[in-house]
Design an enzyme around this catalytic site. Structure first.
Site, mmCIF file in Angstrom:
data_model
loop_
_atom_site.group_PDB
_atom_site.id
_atom_site.type_symbol
_atom_site.label_atom_id
_atom_site.label_comp_id
_atom_site.label_asym_id
_atom_site.label_seq_id
_atom_site.Cartn_x
_atom_site.Cartn_y
_atom_site.Cartn_z
ATOM 1 N N SER A 1 37.344 43.903 41.977
ATOM 2 C CA SER A 1 37.816 44.182 43.315
ATOM 3 C C SER A 1 37.755 45.582 43.445
ATOM 4 C CB SER A 1 39.045 43.800 43.178
ATOM 5 O OG SER A 1 39.916 44.330 44.570
ATOM 6 N N TYR B 1 47.453 43.971 40.376
ATOM 7 C CA TYR B 1 46.138 43.382 40.397
ATOM 8 C C TYR B 1 44.825 44.137 39.990
ATOM 9 C CZ TYR B 1 42.126 40.977 42.928
ATOM 10 O OH TYR B 1 41.024 40.420 43.277
ATOM 11 N N LYS C 1 42.062 43.706 37.056
ATOM 12 C CA LYS C 1 40.573 43.353 37.521
ATOM 13 C C LYS C 1 39.928 44.667 36.300
ATOM 14 C CE LYS C 1 40.034 40.133 39.900
ATOM 15 N NZ LYS C 1 39.110 38.908 39.644
#
Length: 319
Positions: A122, A146, A150
């Site tokens: 991402s 998040y 990642k």
């Protein structure tokens, strides 16, 4: 021989599975396979005798070991707890996004056959001060849980590739627009909502400033690029296993202008602009433009313009 797709019951996973089935034996470099196994919390909806589903939690090592059998030639790791949800529920994000990735990599390592491995990453791995156009080697500075999860996954894929346990490729996906269906918990969900809902006659809100730059790609182009990612020979990637997939740099104001051109003034009038600080804090920490000269040279593609992206959704889902 089989390909495993985690998150195979989701929107993008389903499209990917259909594309792999359609292109089997037709794409140079695509590993030969007889079946595809979807690994997700729910069964995959693709109706094809070559597709089967196993349901369970990717963070459960025993479940993953049972799914990744010696006939596995390639793995797409698409399953994830998305940005807003991972920020709100730290333990869930760590369990799925970090522990699940490690469990899957360990299951591949145990095969001893170096399967190809595509990790869907991402833009959230970036943050802090950034140049107008982000180079591929910019240091990672995630501003969300998040993004941190990642980023750790990217490093793991790189190291497992260096050790020869997998033949890995990290694909940092642009924000995918326009997704059909209902909004999800991703901080970027509004980017589809401000197009999808108005074209379907419904109201939507844009929570970020009009000048916010976004890195966007249509579902069709992202799917094409994911198929290409598994087919690119590992020797062409060398030690640089991470790729910023090509996208379009578009401001929110430009997105809304495209909506008006494709859907008419009445569609544009359905979008309100009420700021939401929680979304601003996450989305506005992401970069809006990238140097993608290396991925383009490797054969990856990008959409022509954002009007075409909006038309793609309208033609496919509205008619």
């Amino acid at each position: 021989m089989k390909i495993i797709v985690t998150g195979g019951a989701g929107f993008l996973g389903t499209r990917l599975i259909k594309a792999l089935l359609a292109r089997a034996g037709q794409v140079e470099g695509l590993p030969a396979f007889e079946s595809i196994v979807s690994v997700d919390l729910a069964p995959c909806a693709v109706d094809d005798p070559r597709v089967s589903s196993v349901t369970g939690n990717v963070s459960d090592p025993a479940f993953i070991r049972a799914a990744v059998t010696p006939d596995t030639v390639a793995v797409y790791h698409m399953a994830a707890v998305v940005s807003g949800q991972a920020e709100a529920d730290f333990d869930l994000g760590m369990s799925v996004n970090l522990d699940g990735t490690r469990a899957l990599l360990e299951a591949c390592r145990a095969l001893g056959t170096t399967p190809r491995f595509v990790f869907a990453s991402s833009l959230a791995v970036f943050g802090g001060p950034m140049p107008e156009v982000v180079p591929e080697d910019l240091a990672l500075l995630p501003q969300s849980s998040y993004g941190a999860q990642k980023a750790i996954g990217e490093l793991l894929v790189g190291d497992y590739s260096r050790k020869g346990f997998i033949d890995g490729r990290v694909c940092r996906l642009p924000t995918i627009v326009v997704r059909p269906g209902k909004p999800n918990a991703a901080a970027s969900s509004f980017a589809s909502g401000i197009i999808r809902e108005p074209l379907n006659g419904q109201a939507s809100n844009c929570p970020v400033p009009p000048a916010t730059r976004m890195w966007l790609s249509s579902p069709a182009t992202v799917t094409d690029n994911l198929v290409h990612a598994i087919a690119v020979p590992g020797e062409r990637l060398g030690g640089r296993r991470t790729l910023n997939l090509p996208g379009l740099c578009v401001t929110v104001a430009e997105m809304l202008a495209s909506l008006e051109r494709v859907g008419g003034p009445e569609a544009r009038a359905r979008v309100t602009e009420v700021p939401e600080q929680r979304i601003i804090d996450i989305v506005c920490s992401w970069p809006g433009d990238f140097d993608v000269s290396r991925p383009l040279a490797l054969g990856f593609t990008r959409d022509g313009d954002f009007d075409a992206v909006v038309r793609q959704y309208k033609d496919e889902f509205i008619g």
